[in-house]
Design a protein around this motif. Structure first.
Motif, short mmCIF file in Angstrom:
data_model
loop_
_atom_site.label_atom_id
_atom_site.label_comp_id
_atom_site.label_asym_id
_atom_site.label_seq_id
_atom_site.Cartn_x
_atom_site.Cartn_y
_atom_site.Cartn_z
N PHE A 235 -0.53 54.52 53.49
CA PHE A 235 0.64 55.25 52.99
C PHE A 235 1.79 55.26 54.00
N TYR A 236 1.48 54.96 55.27
CA TYR A 236 2.49 55.00 56.33
C TYR A 236 3.03 53.59 56.57
N GLY A 237 4.30 53.38 56.24
CA GLY A 237 4.89 52.05 56.36
C GLY A 237 4.84 51.49 57.76
N HIS A 238 5.05 52.34 58.79
CA HIS A 238 5.11 51.84 60.17
C HIS A 238 3.73 51.48 60.73
N LYS A 239 2.66 51.90 60.02
CA LYS A 239 1.30 51.62 60.52
C LYS A 239 0.73 50.32 59.97
N THR A 240 1.36 49.77 58.95
CA THR A 240 0.85 48.57 58.30
C THR A 240 1.90 47.46 58.35
N ASP A 241 1.71 46.51 59.25
CA ASP A 241 2.64 45.38 59.35
C ASP A 241 2.09 44.23 58.51
N LEU A 242 2.62 44.09 57.30
CA LEU A 242 2.11 43.07 56.38
C LEU A 242 2.37 41.65 56.89
N ASN A 243 3.37 41.50 57.75
CA ASN A 243 3.68 40.16 58.29
C ASN A 243 2.57 39.61 59.17
N ASN A 244 1.78 40.51 59.74
CA ASN A 244 0.69 40.08 60.63
C ASN A 244 -0.63 39.89 59.91
N ILE A 245 -0.64 40.18 58.61
CA ILE A 245 -1.87 40.00 57.82
C ILE A 245 -1.85 38.63 57.16
N LYS A 246 -2.74 37.76 57.59
CA LYS A 246 -2.74 36.38 57.10
C LYS A 246 -3.52 36.21 55.80
N PRO A 248 -4.35 36.50 52.27
CA PRO A 248 -3.56 36.91 51.09
C PRO A 248 -4.26 37.96 50.23
N LEU A 249 -5.60 37.93 50.21
CA LEU A 249 -6.35 38.90 49.41
C LEU A 249 -6.20 40.30 50.00
N ILE A 250 -6.32 40.40 51.33
CA ILE A 250 -6.16 41.69 51.99
C ILE A 250 -4.73 42.21 51.81
N LYS A 251 -3.77 41.29 51.95
CA LYS A 251 -2.36 41.68 51.81
C LYS A 251 -2.08 42.20 50.40
N SER A 252 -2.57 41.50 49.38
CA SER A 252 -2.33 41.93 48.01
C SER A 252 -3.04 43.24 47.70
N THR A 253 -4.22 43.44 48.31
CA THR A 253 -4.96 44.69 48.13
C THR A 253 -4.17 45.87 48.69
N ILE A 254 -3.61 45.67 49.90
CA ILE A 254 -2.82 46.73 50.53
C ILE A 254 -1.57 47.03 49.71
N LEU A 255 -0.89 45.98 49.26
CA LEU A 255 0.33 46.16 48.46
C LEU A 255 0.01 46.89 47.15
N SER A 259 1.50 50.50 46.04
CA SER A 259 2.28 50.63 44.80
C SER A 259 1.63 51.62 43.84
N ASN A 260 0.31 51.74 43.89
CA ASN A 260 -0.38 52.66 42.99
C ASN A 260 -0.38 54.09 43.50
N PHE A 261 -0.46 54.25 44.83
CA PHE A 261 -0.73 55.59 45.37
C PHE A 261 0.42 56.22 46.14
N GLY A 262 1.48 55.48 46.43
CA GLY A 262 2.64 56.11 47.05
C GLY A 262 2.84 55.77 48.51
N GLN A 263 3.98 56.21 49.05
CA GLN A 263 4.35 55.95 50.44
C GLN A 263 4.92 57.20 51.08
#
Length: 268
Positions: A235-246, A248-255, A259-263
């Protein structure tokens, strides 16, 4: 402090600074529950007990509920991927759409988020009192706050479009939102009194404590732990750097999770 700006305008200003916008259901402006009295026939804005405790998040409004969330944080349940008090959020696309479901285009948005249809009637937004009880006391997965419309838009409380929202288990047919007794069944009176509550002396004197939780220093870190205000790291934008996640499955799961639970709003 000088009464040159209303509490409503101030909260909208803070929401904008924190990146919240009407244009994004996932980062919609967040407003506090300000009242705890949804039973009285008349609303007494001079009585402190009329109001919600603005120094505590929704998950800590009762002693028992607070104890359970602290226990969850300390135990780190096996099915959790991170230590937190809350795995759900106080503001999300589905919360916004559920509040505004009686108005287009939110009706369509709600149905698309629900897989094409309305939710089970008992889970739909149908009563201000029962929603408060769920978010403040009864439901461990519900810590929702409010949206700005609760303080200026009576139309969202009526089913003027005559949508067939279903029938609850007790036989109640869903239509207009059930209002507290002090509103006399009148959405305009509810909005008027609710706005008066937001601008009251009590809320003016305590609103900064809620702002600390949502927009300020009690968002994260030791202050947030002490305030029982830690949410899932995603939920914390500054704690999750999507650019460093290679992966794609993990990245899409986080996204998808975000999107479902809020920020969490940006800290201001």
């Amino acid at each position: 402090q000088k009464r040159e700006i209303s509490n409503f305008d101030y909260l909208m200003y803070l929401n904008t600074l924190a990146g919240r916008s009407y244009n994004d259901y996932m980062q919609y402006p967040v407003f506090p529950w300000v009242l705890a009295d949804y039973l009285s026939k008349t609303l007494n804005l001079k009585n402190p007990h009329t109001f919600r405790d603005l120094s505590k998040p929704m998950g800590a409004q009762t002693v028992e509920r607070k104890r359970k969330f602290i226990q969850r944080y300390n135990e780190v349940e096996k099915n959790l991927s991170a230590q937190c008090h809350y795995c759900t959020h106080y503001s999300s696309a589905i919360i916004v759409a559920s509040y505004l479901v009686r108005l287009q285009p939110f009706t369509q948005t709600f149905c698309s988020l629900q897989g094409g249809s309305f939710d089970v009637a008992d889970r739909m937004f149908h009563s201000v009192k029962s929603t408060w009880e769920s978010a403040s006391r009864d439901n461990m997965s519900d810590v929702r706050e409010l949206i700005p419309e609760f303080f200026y838009l009576p139309e969202f409380l009526t089913n003027a479009n005559h949508f067939e929202l279903g029938c609850m288990q007790d036989g109640t047919l869903l239509g207009d939102v059930q209002l507290p007794p002090w509103a006399d069944g009148d959405p305009h009176k509810f909005i008027l009194l609710h706005r008066q509550a937001l601008e009251s002396d009590y809320v003016s004197a305590h609103l900064h404590r809620w702002i600390d939780l949502i927009f300020g220093y009690k968002q994260h870190g030791s202050a947030a732990v002490d305030a029982v205000n830690i949410y899932h790291p995603y939920f914390y934008g500054h704690k999750t750097d999507l650019n460093n996640i290679k992966d794609p499955l993990i990245k899409s799961t986080i996204l998808g999770f975000i999107s479902n639970f809020g920020q969490i709003p940006k800290q201001v």
